[in-house]
Design a protein around this motif. Sequence first.
Motif, PDB file in Angstrom:
ATOM      1  N   ILE A  76      -7.769  -1.370  -8.330  1.00 32.57           N
ATOM      2  CA  ILE A  76      -6.771  -1.708  -7.427  1.00 32.57           C
ATOM      3  C   ILE A  76      -6.211  -3.084  -7.985  1.00 32.57           C
ATOM      4  CG2 ILE A  76      -8.251  -1.038  -5.472  1.00 32.57           C
ATOM      5  CD1 ILE A  76      -9.102  -4.253  -5.227  1.00 32.57           C
TER       6      ILE A  76
ATOM      7  N   PRO B  37      -7.143   1.701  -3.741  1.00 32.45           N
ATOM      8  CA  PRO B  37      -7.580   2.311  -4.836  1.00 32.45           C
ATOM      9  C   PRO B  37      -6.690   3.355  -5.496  1.00 32.45           C
ATOM     10  CG  PRO B  37      -9.263   1.828  -3.310  1.00 32.45           C
ATOM     11  CD  PRO B  37      -8.209   1.919  -2.496  1.00 32.45           C
TER      12      PRO B  37
ATOM     13  N   THR C 161       0.720  -1.231   0.128  1.00 33.84           N
ATOM     14  CA  THR C 161       0.006  -0.085   0.129  1.00 33.84           C
ATOM     15  C   THR C 161       0.704   1.426   0.046  1.00 33.84           C
ATOM     16  OG1 THR C 161      -0.057  -0.063   2.395  1.00 33.84           O
ATOM     17  CG2 THR C 161      -1.882  -1.050   1.319  1.00 33.84           C
TER      18      THR C 161
ATOM     19  N   SER D  11      -4.013  -6.628  -1.413  1.00 35.46           N
ATOM     20  CA  SER D  11      -4.331  -5.644  -2.433  1.00 35.46           C
ATOM     21  C   SER D  11      -3.850  -4.171  -2.173  1.00 35.46           C
ATOM     22  CB  SER D  11      -5.958  -5.668  -2.686  1.00 35.46           C
ATOM     23  OG  SER D  11      -6.531  -5.376  -1.483  1.00 35.46           O
TER      24      SER D  11
ATOM     25  N   GLU E 123     -14.482   0.817  -6.100  1.00 38.41           N
ATOM     26  CA  GLU E 123     -13.204   0.227  -5.743  1.00 38.41           C
ATOM     27  C   GLU E 123     -12.902  -0.231  -4.513  1.00 38.41           C
ATOM     28  OE1 GLU E 123     -11.260  -0.844  -8.097  1.00 38.41           O
ATOM     29  OE2 GLU E 123     -12.616  -0.066  -9.897  1.00 38.41           O
TER      30      GLU E 123
ATOM     31  N   TYR F 257     -11.729  -3.472  -2.651  1.00 39.86           N
ATOM     32  CA  TYR F 257     -10.849  -3.562  -1.646  1.00 39.86           C
ATOM     33  C   TYR F 257     -11.117  -4.131  -0.295  1.00 39.86           C
ATOM     34  CZ  TYR F 257      -7.144  -1.556   1.587  1.00 39.86           C
ATOM     35  OH  TYR F 257      -6.181  -1.469   2.434  1.00 39.86           O
TER      36      TYR F 257
END
Length: 507
Positions: A307, A291, A209, A288, A274, A278
């Motif tokens: 994403i 977004p 992230t 993941s 999104e 997520y």
Amino acid sequence: MAFWFLFILLLGLATYLMVQHSVAHITRTPVWLLWLVLMTPALLLSGWTLIYGAKQPPPPGLIVSSLFVCTVLYWILFIGGRRVPRDTQTEVPAQASESQPIIQPTPEPLVRPIEPTEETQLRNCFPWSVYYVQNIEYRPQAVICRGQLRTKASNAYQQIKTNIEAQFGDRFVLIFQEGLNDKPFFVLVPNVQAAKERNTPRRDQERLTRPGLALLLLVATLITTTLVGVEIAGASLPPLWEIGSLFKVISNPDVLFKGLPYALGLMTILGIHELGHYLTAKFYKIRSTLPYFIPMPFFLGTFGAFIQMRSPIPNRKALFDISIAGPLAGFVVTLPLLIWGLAHSEVVPLIEEKTRFLNPDALNPKYSILLALLSKLALGSQLTAKSALDLHPVGVAGFIGLIVTALNLMPVGQLDGGHIVHAMFGQRVAIMIGQVARLLLLLLSLIREEFLMWAIILLFMPLIDEPALNDVTELDNKRDIWGLLAMALLIVIILPLPQAIANFLQI
């Protein structure tokens, strides 16, 4: 007329290439025959136009019946000619004479992900009462175990996964896939991600992230969508290359505030879409990214948001939930914004020349079934058969939200709709549905030219998406119903309002 036949020629070429690259390797049915079946509705429509002219539309029954018959015939030809994979290992006939020498080619050395001494351990991971292994194939980057499933797919995958982890630790990722001969098989793939994490210090591992990048793209997209929103609101902006004049205009807060309703409405729809993906991915413990918005200083102000998932999806249930969460979440936000925007839009006279290409200043509400119903709900008796809509900026954002929802629900390849039908019916059937969907959209673009861009985009989109780890266990009935409702939502968005319903609504 010349344009029409040029379009049919290009459609025929594109359809042939689509069939050749998508299914020629998995069916014995000749490519030309599959192509002819797919093209029959378009050829019938062309023949009708050639004989009766463009002013006399063909009977609806002719088009509907030809689409139905050709779809069923294509399915029969494809299934009837599908190839069954041969086992790579062959046995020597038992009746061969011992005195007669058997000449065999010298086998090439195999690159095995496991040592020969570990094969017994691997076979012990497959209890005969769960999955009876008949054949093990060694590939440079995979071990394929074929056999007979003797219990429920979900139980088999879970038990064999536990056995593999007990014997080999995290060396392999276990995949369970459908076979062309209706016999599911297991694949062991080296777990590159786990090896990379073991060999890389924690401080040097890639950060998944990146909130700084996500925030930067968010702010940039807010600026670009606001500029587009200013123009939608009726204010004129200087060209982008006149930076001084442009900065002078946008430095006025009153001008910027005119663009915020559109910008905030559209970004809310895309962002919630999104976030649905997520948060559902997080629920299933799938790695993941946040977004990310894609700014664009013209057209809509953005290319959308996305994403990236960095770990495999465990099963078709998770694939379905993650895929449907985005469109449903985005639609839940789109609906109230669109209704509010329609209620604050201006009703203008319906002029065919202005409403033809989805002009938001004179939008024909009969463009789609759902749009017409919502317009009548929001405007009531103000909306008549000769009315068009000059959309409020929030209404423009809501209408784009409808289009984004429909595009994502298209049951093709790696779109959300493609994942949904994959989870519902399996990958092989999903490929078939994707081909039919692309063809139907191409045919629809013959009548509604605004769908041509969609059709071209879908034509070049791959039909195959990545399988889930357990890609065999089917969904429950509740999820099947939700999937059918999602496809119904797609239909009421993209299909125009039938005249019978328009007469009933008096629009």
